[in-house]
Design a protein around this motif. Sequence first.
Motif, mmCIF file in Angstrom:
data_model
loop_
_atom_site.group_PDB
_atom_site.id
_atom_site.type_symbol
_atom_site.label_atom_id
_atom_site.label_comp_id
_atom_site.label_asym_id
_atom_site.label_seq_id
_atom_site.Cartn_x
_atom_site.Cartn_y
_atom_site.Cartn_z
ATOM 1 N N GLU A 57 13.940 -18.040 8.465
ATOM 2 C CA GLU A 57 13.952 -16.974 7.295
ATOM 3 C C GLU A 57 12.900 -15.865 7.468
ATOM 4 O O GLU A 57 11.922 -16.042 8.214
ATOM 5 C CB GLU A 57 13.561 -17.946 6.169
ATOM 6 N N GLY A 58 13.120 -14.687 6.790
ATOM 7 C CA GLY A 58 12.112 -13.697 6.571
ATOM 8 C C GLY A 58 12.134 -12.674 7.764
ATOM 9 O O GLY A 58 11.149 -11.796 7.696
ATOM 10 N N THR B 73 2.250 -8.752 2.396
ATOM 11 C CA THR B 73 3.081 -9.591 3.394
ATOM 12 C C THR B 73 3.689 -10.630 2.650
ATOM 13 O O THR B 73 4.716 -11.327 3.186
ATOM 14 C CB THR B 73 2.154 -10.097 4.463
ATOM 15 N N SER B 74 3.415 -11.010 1.512
ATOM 16 C CA SER B 74 3.920 -12.350 0.598
ATOM 17 C C SER B 74 5.360 -12.149 0.565
ATOM 18 O O SER B 74 6.087 -12.844 0.489
ATOM 19 C CB SER B 74 3.278 -12.841 -0.569
ATOM 20 N N LEU C 104 18.018 -9.189 5.579
ATOM 21 C CA LEU C 104 16.994 -10.278 5.324
ATOM 22 C C LEU C 104 17.429 -11.930 5.577
ATOM 23 O O LEU C 104 18.022 -12.042 4.554
ATOM 24 C CB LEU C 104 16.244 -9.964 4.216
ATOM 25 N N THR D 183 8.665 -5.079 2.972
ATOM 26 C CA THR D 183 7.528 -5.504 2.958
ATOM 27 C C THR D 183 6.405 -4.648 1.975
ATOM 28 O O THR D 183 5.631 -5.042 1.235
ATOM 29 C CB THR D 183 6.782 -5.603 4.273
ATOM 30 N N LYS E 229 7.470 -8.702 13.940
ATOM 31 C CA LYS E 229 7.110 -9.042 12.393
ATOM 32 C C LYS E 229 5.672 -9.539 12.401
ATOM 33 O O LYS E 229 4.947 -8.758 12.006
ATOM 34 C CB LYS E 229 7.985 -10.010 11.721
ATOM 35 N N LEU F 170 12.759 -4.048 7.544
ATOM 36 C CA LEU F 170 11.747 -5.281 7.166
ATOM 37 C C LEU F 170 10.517 -4.717 6.573
ATOM 38 O O LEU F 170 10.077 -5.024 5.367
ATOM 39 C CB LEU F 170 11.537 -6.187 8.124
ATOM 40 N N LYS G 249 17.842 -15.757 5.202
ATOM 41 C CA LYS G 249 17.297 -16.815 4.256
ATOM 42 C C LYS G 249 18.052 -18.143 5.064
ATOM 43 O O LYS G 249 18.289 -19.196 3.983
ATOM 44 C CB LYS G 249 18.119 -16.611 2.909
ATOM 45 N N PRO H 175 15.705 -6.924 -1.748
ATOM 46 C CA PRO H 175 16.020 -7.022 -0.490
ATOM 47 C C PRO H 175 17.696 -7.012 -0.221
ATOM 48 O O PRO H 175 18.036 -6.486 1.034
ATOM 49 C CB PRO H 175 15.561 -8.368 -0.292
#
Length: 475
Positions: free
Chosen positions: A413-414, A474-475, A404, A270, A455, A266, A406, A277
């Motif tokens: 998610e994420g 982080t977006s 990752l 990031t 996270k 992750l 979805k 991804p």
Amino acid sequence: VVAVFTGKANCPYYAKAELLADYLQANLPDFRVHKITQHPDKWEQWLHDICEMNGWEHRQSPIIWRELLDRGGKGLLLGGVNDFLEYAQHYYGITSTMLSEEMLDIAEENLQAHIEIEKEEEELKSHIEPLQIWITSASSPICYQLIPLLANGEVFGMSTEICIHLLDTDEFKEVLCGIVMEAEDMAFPLLRSISEHTEIEEAFIQADIIIVLDDVLLNREVQSLENYIREVSEICQVYAPLVEKNAKSEVRVISSGKTFVNLKALMIMTYGPSIKPENVIAIATSWESAAKAMLARKLNVNAAGVKDVIVWGNITGCNYIDLSHAKLYGYDSAIWGPANFPRPLLNMIYDSEWIHSEFLSAQSSLSSRACHCVGMLPAHAVATVLRYWYHGSPPGEIVSVGILTKGQFCIPEGIVFSMPVRFQNSNWEVMTELEINETTQEVLGCLAQELIQEKLVALKEIKEMHPYGADNITS
């Protein structure tokens, strides 16, 4: 004498000169032609370079020169199409009467042929060029066990050569040199080269595959979980920008090791937002294999006959070994079938109490076995997943990897969450068609919370380190 004809692939004047040259070559015993076309986008730079190298002045397509093979030295510039027509008329009494329309048609054909040849050369090049494989924390026992598996041809195929790059800190330089010497002594036919690296700036140059083995030494009495997460985050903060800068655009990143494999994957995504991804996964196969072995011992069968055990959640943290889809092959019972005849594994374990008590309670010991092995098991896990990624997993068989999320299986998610996938056509896809019962769904929700918490702690550390750029990261 050899006449060299070079021009833009779609140049009508090159086409005119080319056809006249072909005619001369076919009819004159001492006239030889060597033709080079360049894509229109590359022509200007190529022409500038060739003229600069030879001290010529020429600005248009085509450019034609003679090479005197028996004398050596540089070629003798003839010039462009008009110069060549005058040359042919003067020396051989031959000229070209090609019409403009014919010139344009042949020029278009030349361009298409050039594009096709470029594609073929690129495909051939991909088979000839070795895969560039980088392994971090390469002094670890996992790396030592992994190198023979990568180099023996079973992972990438017997026609694919590889270059292995071992990366670690300067204090492990002697260890890396020892590994390099031993691998070279083994004379693997597909190992083009193996090298050690301790300069972080040169990490991941031209990498096709990156295997991240970095671990943190856990001792909760000494440090808090937040400190360990900060340590993982700092490692990935160094790696990810170098992956973006130095590696190939389609680089595949594998997170393995004994600690925080989900979080490492992750954090690499990031800190490296341009890394695809879908090209970053975490390895769960060690836990899968340990569970299969435990089940095989209970049933007194070969562990290879246990299939489709699913590892959900945080691979090196809280995970759930799901047997609801597991199958058993080659089981000796009153019912016989062909070799590929499967039985539901849960139907073969008549001691249901063992499942709910010993097996489920043993999951912590499974994690301990997977984490404290000397390297053979995780190395085999990495090699197996790489083989599946490049050549496809067995049809219908479930493989667990951390990816990752979805929203599959109603998982938030994420986060990087281990779940069932299949590999095919050099990609993977989540097996969303699998049915999940309510009890499993509740478990998945609980497992997701641990990863969400990891996270959040990691993002907090990022914001503390990048107070003004945290939103972008982080977006």
